[in-house]
Design a protein around this motif. Structure first.
Motif, PDB file in Angstrom:
ATOM      1  N   MET A 153       0.842  -1.163   0.000  1.00  0.00           N
ATOM      2  CA  MET A 153       0.000   0.000   0.000  1.00  0.00           C
ATOM      3  C   MET A 153       0.896   1.237   0.000  1.00  0.00           C
ATOM      4  O   MET A 153       1.865   1.299   0.739  1.00  0.00           O
ATOM      5  N   ARG A 154       0.559   2.188  -0.857  1.00  0.00           N
ATOM      6  CA  ARG A 154       1.334   3.431  -0.936  1.00  0.00           C
ATOM      7  C   ARG A 154       0.352   4.593  -1.073  1.00  0.00           C
ATOM      8  O   ARG A 154      -0.504   4.587  -1.953  1.00  0.00           O
ATOM      9  N   VAL A 155       0.486   5.570  -0.170  1.00  0.00           N
ATOM     10  CA  VAL A 155      -0.366   6.754  -0.186  1.00  0.00           C
ATOM     11  C   VAL A 155       0.546   7.982  -0.192  1.00  0.00           C
ATOM     12  O   VAL A 155       1.469   8.082   0.620  1.00  0.00           O
ATOM     13  N   THR A 156       0.289   8.893  -1.120  1.00  0.00           N
ATOM     14  CA  THR A 156       1.043  10.145  -1.197  1.00  0.00           C
ATOM     15  C   THR A 156       0.112  11.291  -0.818  1.00  0.00           C
ATOM     16  O   THR A 156      -0.970  11.429  -1.385  1.00  0.00           O
ATOM     17  N   LEU A 157       0.535  12.087   0.158  1.00  0.00           N
ATOM     18  CA  LEU A 157      -0.260  13.211   0.637  1.00  0.00           C
ATOM     19  C   LEU A 157       0.490  14.512   0.380  1.00  0.00           C
ATOM     20  O   LEU A 157       1.585  14.710   0.907  1.00  0.00           O
ATOM     21  N   PRO A 158      -0.072  15.409  -0.405  1.00  0.00           N
ATOM     22  CA  PRO A 158       0.583  16.699  -0.655  1.00  0.00           C
ATOM     23  C   PRO A 158       0.470  17.600   0.576  1.00  0.00           C
ATOM     24  O   PRO A 158      -0.434  17.448   1.400  1.00  0.00           O
ATOM     25  N   HIS A 159       1.413  18.536   0.705  1.00  0.00           N
ATOM     26  CA  HIS A 159       1.345  19.514   1.795  1.00  0.00           C
ATOM     27  C   HIS A 159       2.032  20.808   1.379  1.00  0.00           C
ATOM     28  O   HIS A 159       2.822  20.833   0.435  1.00  0.00           O
ATOM     29  N   ASP A 160       1.700  21.872   2.106  1.00  0.00           N
ATOM     30  CA  ASP A 160       2.321  23.182   1.879  1.00  0.00           C
ATOM     31  C   ASP A 160       3.067  23.654   3.122  1.00  0.00           C
ATOM     32  O   ASP A 160       3.225  24.862   3.337  1.00  0.00           O
ATOM     33  N   LEU A 161       3.515  22.722   3.937  1.00  0.00           N
ATOM     34  CA  LEU A 161       4.205  23.041   5.189  1.00  0.00           C
ATOM     35  C   LEU A 161       5.712  22.922   5.006  1.00  0.00           C
ATOM     36  O   LEU A 161       6.181  22.346   4.024  1.00  0.00           O
ATOM     37  N   THR A 162       6.463  23.425   5.979  1.00  0.00           N
ATOM     38  CA  THR A 162       7.908  23.182   5.962  1.00  0.00           C
ATOM     39  C   THR A 162       8.139  21.737   6.402  1.00  0.00           C
ATOM     40  O   THR A 162       7.299  21.142   7.093  1.00  0.00           O
ATOM     41  N   LYS A 163       9.268  21.192   6.021  1.00  0.00           N
ATOM     42  CA  LYS A 163       9.586  19.836   6.443  1.00  0.00           C
ATOM     43  C   LYS A 163       9.680  19.753   7.962  1.00  0.00           C
ATOM     44  O   LYS A 163       9.258  18.763   8.559  1.00  0.00           O
ATOM     45  N   ASP A 164      10.217  20.797   8.590  1.00  0.00           N
ATOM     46  CA  ASP A 164      10.301  20.813  10.057  1.00  0.00           C
ATOM     47  C   ASP A 164       8.923  20.700  10.689  1.00  0.00           C
ATOM     48  O   ASP A 164       8.731  19.976  11.668  1.00  0.00           O
ATOM     49  N   GLU A 165       7.940  21.420  10.144  1.00  0.00           N
ATOM     50  CA  GLU A 165       6.585  21.368  10.689  1.00  0.00           C
ATOM     51  C   GLU A 165       5.949  20.008  10.456  1.00  0.00           C
ATOM     52  O   GLU A 165       5.270  19.468  11.335  1.00  0.00           O
TER      53      GLU A 165
ATOM     54  N   VAL B 110       9.195  12.006   4.573  1.00  0.00           N
ATOM     55  CA  VAL B 110       8.834  13.422   4.522  1.00  0.00           C
ATOM     56  C   VAL B 110       9.617  14.063   3.380  1.00  0.00           C
ATOM     57  O   VAL B 110      10.846  14.049   3.375  1.00  0.00           O
ATOM     58  N   ARG B 111       8.892  14.605   2.415  1.00  0.00           N
ATOM     59  CA  ARG B 111       9.501  15.291   1.274  1.00  0.00           C
ATOM     60  C   ARG B 111       9.089  16.755   1.304  1.00  0.00           C
ATOM     61  O   ARG B 111       8.224  17.153   2.080  1.00  0.00           O
ATOM     62  N   ASP B 112       9.680  17.560   0.431  1.00  0.00           N
ATOM     63  CA  ASP B 112       9.421  18.994   0.437  1.00  0.00           C
ATOM     64  C   ASP B 112       7.951  19.355   0.291  1.00  0.00           C
ATOM     65  O   ASP B 112       7.463  20.252   0.971  1.00  0.00           O
ATOM     66  N   HIS B 113       7.216  18.684  -0.589  1.00  0.00           N
ATOM     67  CA  HIS B 113       5.823  19.045  -0.841  1.00  0.00           C
ATOM     68  C   HIS B 113       4.851  17.875  -0.739  1.00  0.00           C
ATOM     69  O   HIS B 113       3.700  17.986  -1.154  1.00  0.00           O
ATOM     70  N   GLU B 114       5.338  16.749  -0.191  1.00  0.00           N
ATOM     71  CA  GLU B 114       4.477  15.594  -0.017  1.00  0.00           C
ATOM     72  C   GLU B 114       5.032  14.675   1.061  1.00  0.00           C
ATOM     73  O   GLU B 114       6.208  14.742   1.406  1.00  0.00           O
ATOM     74  N   VAL B 115       4.146  13.844   1.571  1.00  0.00           N
ATOM     75  CA  VAL B 115       4.520  12.795   2.512  1.00  0.00           C
ATOM     76  C   VAL B 115       4.098  11.487   1.861  1.00  0.00           C
ATOM     77  O   VAL B 115       2.968  11.360   1.372  1.00  0.00           O
ATOM     78  N   VAL B 116       5.006  10.519   1.819  1.00  0.00           N
ATOM     79  CA  VAL B 116       4.716   9.219   1.220  1.00  0.00           C
ATOM     80  C   VAL B 116       4.668   8.184   2.343  1.00  0.00           C
ATOM     81  O   VAL B 116       5.616   8.050   3.108  1.00  0.00           O
ATOM     82  N   ILE B 117       3.536   7.489   2.421  1.00  0.00           N
ATOM     83  CA  ILE B 117       3.319   6.476   3.447  1.00  0.00           C
ATOM     84  C   ILE B 117       3.198   5.129   2.750  1.00  0.00           C
ATOM     85  O   ILE B 117       2.385   4.969   1.832  1.00  0.00           O
ATOM     86  N   GLU B 118       4.024   4.176   3.179  1.00  0.00           N
ATOM     87  CA  GLU B 118       4.009   2.846   2.570  1.00  0.00           C
ATOM     88  C   GLU B 118       3.904   1.791   3.653  1.00  0.00           C
ATOM     89  O   GLU B 118       4.509   1.923   4.716  1.00  0.00           O
ATOM     90  N   MET B 119       3.126   0.754   3.371  1.00  0.00           N
ATOM     91  CA  MET B 119       3.042  -0.414   4.243  1.00  0.00           C
ATOM     92  C   MET B 119       2.975  -1.650   3.358  1.00  0.00           C
ATOM     93  O   MET B 119       2.254  -1.661   2.362  1.00  0.00           O
ATOM     94  N   ASP B 120       3.746  -2.665   3.720  1.00  0.00           N
ATOM     95  CA  ASP B 120       3.776  -3.913   2.960  1.00  0.00           C
ATOM     96  C   ASP B 120       2.766  -4.895   3.554  1.00  0.00           C
ATOM     97  O   ASP B 120       3.095  -5.674   4.444  1.00  0.00           O
ATOM     98  N   LEU B 121       1.525  -4.827   3.076  1.00  0.00           N
ATOM     99  CA  LEU B 121       0.480  -5.699   3.598  1.00  0.00           C
ATOM    100  C   LEU B 121       0.654  -7.122   3.075  1.00  0.00           C
ATOM    101  O   LEU B 121       0.750  -7.336   1.869  1.00  0.00           O
ATOM    102  N   PRO B 122       0.679  -8.106   3.981  1.00  0.00           N
ATOM    103  CA  PRO B 122       0.736  -9.492   3.513  1.00  0.00           C
ATOM    104  C   PRO B 122      -0.598  -9.870   2.870  1.00  0.00           C
ATOM    105  O   PRO B 122      -1.632  -9.240   3.106  1.00  0.00           O
ATOM    106  N   LEU B 123      -0.578 -10.904   2.059  1.00  0.00           N
ATOM    107  CA  LEU B 123      -1.765 -11.340   1.338  1.00  0.00           C
ATOM    108  C   LEU B 123      -2.959 -11.556   2.274  1.00  0.00           C
ATOM    109  O   LEU B 123      -4.079 -11.160   1.968  1.00  0.00           O
ATOM    110  N   LEU B 124      -2.710 -12.127   3.442  1.00  0.00           N
ATOM    111  CA  LEU B 124      -3.767 -12.395   4.401  1.00  0.00           C
ATOM    112  C   LEU B 124      -4.518 -11.116   4.809  1.00  0.00           C
ATOM    113  O   LEU B 124      -5.711 -11.143   5.068  1.00  0.00           O
TER     114      LEU B 124
END
Length: 99
Positions: free
Chosen positions: A1-13, A63-77
């Motif tokens: 599973m991979r979800v990309t979320l855009p943002h307009d914040l600083t990386k620190d925030e 955490v990237r400059d204008h997006e956050v990428v969230i990944e999880m390796d879901l097993p088949l079950l």
């Protein structure tokens, strides 16, 4: 599973918010189903490990400059949880990254 979320914040925030709310990741799963641990191997990467019904699910947040990428390796079950998990991540992640 991979979800990309855009943002307009600083990386620190983004990092500050992610650290402050990391304990909420377990709530993306049905109540009482998951035990989640997180770690920050470097300032732009949080690792996630979820223990769900005897399965270990590794993942991470980048955490990237204008997006956050969230990944999880879901097993088949647990692949049947992909849709609800993606929806929860988009909803709660979007709320967390809102200005």
């Amino acid at each position: 599973m991979r979800v990309t979320l855009p943002h307009d914040l600083t990386k620190d925030e983004v990092r500050r918010r992610m650290r402050a709310h990391a304990d909420e990741i377990g709530s993306f799963f049905p109540p009482g189903l998951a035990k989640v641990t997180t770690d920050w191997p470097n300032e732009d990467r949080m690792t996630i490990t979820a223990q769900v019904v005897g399965q270990t699910i590794p993942g991470g947040v980048e955490v990237r400059d204008h997006e956050v990428v969230i990944e999880m390796d879901l097993p088949l079950l647990l692949s049947v949880m992909k849709g609800p998990l993606e929806a929860a991540v988009k909803k709660e992640g979007g709320r967390l990254l809102a200005p």
